[in-house]
Design a protein around this motif. Structure first.
Motif: not given
Length: 317
Positions: A260-275, A301-306
């Motif tokens: 979830t933390g990885c996804q939140l980081a990606q979400l913040m990246l998208m918000c940075l460029f989207g807004f 996958p380096r953070v969470v196993e497959d």
């Protein structure tokens, strides 16, 4: 030109925007109450958004007519739908437009694919049809037509029969049947076209604040059943109260939070460029969105196993 910023206008903007969200969500959730019959509750939920928009537009236009609010903006010129004079563009402008068009095509294709996956449909030859439609509509200044998140899944949900089932103390909504029809799409687009005849009035009574509330309503109602939102809520939920989802049974709590933390980081990246307020940075948003694919397949996958990722990506319950 916008309205001069003042306290009354700002407060009214917040009132209309949040009021639209509150009223729409309240009516949408009315189907969970024991009042009226199941069919009537479902009808109210389906028409929650137009009821909220009409009500708050009336409130803003009648009760607060003395407050200067931002008006509904539209282009009233006669050459709105004229063919774009592409022959006047220099070569450098054409090359730049090709780059921006490629980025935009990625966004449209991803929207189409995601909507098709959510609605359980295959896209088949639709990308080719979409390309022709988008090119033709762009040449004459008409809006594009393609499957869009979250509108397309919400449309499919409106055509579905939903049942609530209880499992280990948690309530789940199960779709038991979806009506297959193209008439709703046809009629909705006909009504969209006829809405031009409502300019300037009564469309002018719908303020931008209400429209912002409309989009917030779509976002809020789309959170139901969203796995990422459920996993974010787990950060603030006692472990004994976790729902009995399949990934909670298969994935350790720490790995769930890491994913979830990885996804939140990606979400913040998208918000940075989207807004971001600079238009040229917004134009590369589709490229940023596409770059999430290698992040998902090479870095996450380096953070969470497959084996845990397969459980988290699964659509089971």
């Amino acid at each position: 030109m916008g309205v001069e910023c003042n306290q009354a206008s700002s407060v009214l903007f917040l009132l209309l925007m949040l009021g639209t969200v509150w009223l729409g969500v309240s009516i949408f959730n009315f189907k969970k109450t024991p009042f009226l019959s199941a069919g009537k509750r479902e009808i109210l939920a389906d028409y929650a958004l137009p009821i909220a928009v009409v009500t708050m537009s009336f409130v803003g236009s009648f009760f607060f007519r003395e407050v200067k609010a931002e008006p509904f903006r539209y282009d009233d010129s006669e050459n709105v739908f004229t063919v774009t004079p592409l022959g006047r563009l220099p070569g450098l402008a054409i090359a730049g437009a090709m780059g921006l068009g490629f980025a935009l095509s990625l966004l449209i294709l991803m929207d189409q694919n995601i909507s098709s996956a959510v609605d359980r449909h295959t896209i088949g030859s639709w990308p080719f049809v979409m390309a022709i439609l988008t090119a033709a509509l762009s040449a004459v200044g008409l809006p594009w037509m393609h499957a869009l998140v979250p509108h397309s899944p919400l449309h499919a949900r409106a055509l579905a029969d939903v049942e609530e089932r209880v499992h280990q103390g948690h309530v789940y909504q199960i779709i038991v049947r979806v009506r297959e029809t193209r008439l709703t799409v046809l009629f909705s687009h006909i009504l969209i076209g006829l809405s031009i005849m409502l300019l300037p009035y009564p469309m002018a009574y719908i303020s931008p604040a209400v429209l912002n509330g409309l989009f917030l309503y779509v976002a809020v109602t789309g959170l139901g059943g969203n796995q990422m939102f459920e996993r974010i809520s787990l950060f603030f939920t006692e472990q004994s109260a976790y729902p009995p989802n399949h990934y909670i049974r298969r994935v350790p709590q720490r790995k769930i939070h890491q994913f979830t933390g990885c996804q939140l980081a990606q979400l913040m990246l998208m918000c940075l460029f989207g807004f971001v307020p600079w238009p040229y940075m917004k134009m590369i948003f589709p490229v940023i969105l596409l770059s999430l694919l290698p992040i998902r397949h090479l870095i996450v996958p380096r953070v969470v196993e497959d084996r845990f990722l397969k459980a988290l990506d699964s659509s089971e319950h």
